[in-house]
Design an enzyme around this catalytic site. Sequence first.
Site, mmCIF file in Angstrom:
data_model
loop_
_atom_site.group_PDB
_atom_site.id
_atom_site.type_symbol
_atom_site.label_atom_id
_atom_site.label_comp_id
_atom_site.label_asym_id
_atom_site.label_seq_id
_atom_site.Cartn_x
_atom_site.Cartn_y
_atom_site.Cartn_z
ATOM 1 N N ASP A 103 7.328 -6.936 60.130
ATOM 2 C CA ASP A 103 7.128 -5.580 60.615
ATOM 3 C C ASP A 103 6.986 -4.649 59.406
ATOM 4 O O ASP A 103 5.948 -4.634 58.762
ATOM 5 C CB ASP A 103 8.337 -5.222 61.485
ATOM 6 C CG ASP A 103 8.163 -3.984 62.330
ATOM 7 O OD1 ASP A 103 7.354 -3.122 61.982
ATOM 8 O OD2 ASP A 103 8.864 -3.860 63.346
ATOM 9 N N PHE A 152 7.273 -2.641 71.087
ATOM 10 C CA PHE A 152 8.573 -3.263 70.833
ATOM 11 C C PHE A 152 8.669 -4.549 71.634
ATOM 12 O O PHE A 152 8.792 -4.531 72.848
ATOM 13 C CB PHE A 152 9.716 -2.308 71.183
ATOM 14 C CG PHE A 152 11.001 -2.699 70.512
ATOM 15 C CD1 PHE A 152 11.274 -2.279 69.226
ATOM 16 C CD2 PHE A 152 11.899 -3.525 71.151
ATOM 17 C CE1 PHE A 152 12.447 -2.663 68.581
ATOM 18 C CE2 PHE A 152 13.075 -3.911 70.522
ATOM 19 C CZ PHE A 152 13.351 -3.478 69.236
ATOM 20 N N VAL A 153 8.618 -5.683 70.919
ATOM 21 C CA VAL A 153 8.626 -6.989 71.578
ATOM 22 C C VAL A 153 9.971 -7.676 71.418
ATOM 23 O O VAL A 153 10.650 -7.524 70.389
ATOM 24 C CB VAL A 153 7.494 -7.900 71.046
ATOM 25 C CG1 VAL A 153 6.132 -7.389 71.493
ATOM 26 C CG2 VAL A 153 7.532 -8.038 69.536
ATOM 27 N N ASP A 159 15.117 -9.588 69.301
ATOM 28 C CA ASP A 159 16.104 -8.878 70.108
ATOM 29 C C ASP A 159 15.921 -7.371 70.066
ATOM 30 O O ASP A 159 15.186 -6.826 69.249
ATOM 31 C CB ASP A 159 17.505 -9.195 69.594
ATOM 32 C CG ASP A 159 17.837 -8.454 68.304
ATOM 33 O OD1 ASP A 159 18.848 -7.730 68.271
ATOM 34 O OD2 ASP A 159 17.085 -8.583 67.314
#
Length: 185
Positions: A103, A152-153, A159
């Site tokens: 990210d 947001f995966v 998590d």
Amino acid sequence: MIEDDIEKVYFSREELADIVSKLGAQISKDYENKNLLLVSILKGSVVFMADLMRAITVPCNIDFMCVSSYGSGTRTSGTVKIIKDLDIDLKGKDLLLVEDILDSGVTLSYVSALLKTRNPNSIRVCTLLDKPERRIADIKADYSGAHVPDEFVVGYGLDYDEKYRNLPYIGVLKREIYSNAQNKE
């Protein structure tokens, strides 16, 4: 049920198995006759690492590092904290850092620089998911399973606030689940 918090499934169980299989085949080819050490960056990559090491057909060792830069938020704090360091001496090893998602790159950049000082033969990065739109550190994956947009995966080890890791797929978390936390950051 935790599945009620998922807006949509991004990668199914079958799609993930296909991604891991392709990564395992390429890594096996590239690391033939090398001293491969897979390093899982805990906690998020543990599910991916377990599947990936079974897809790799060349001898390899494994070790784990627990590193945090997020806490319970949705954005990196910018401060990397080593919670558990490696147990194996890196000298002479061909390191493959295994990450769930690349990210901001802050964590992997820090870990990579730290481990380089321990004299491995090489260091490469394998990430299941790559989110280049959010990159702030100068790092890229040598092996990348799939690119994902800036959503947001969660699931398959990823998590939000230590939840959703046990989903067998990767899904987009409903915004209302984490929007209150984002507003507080």
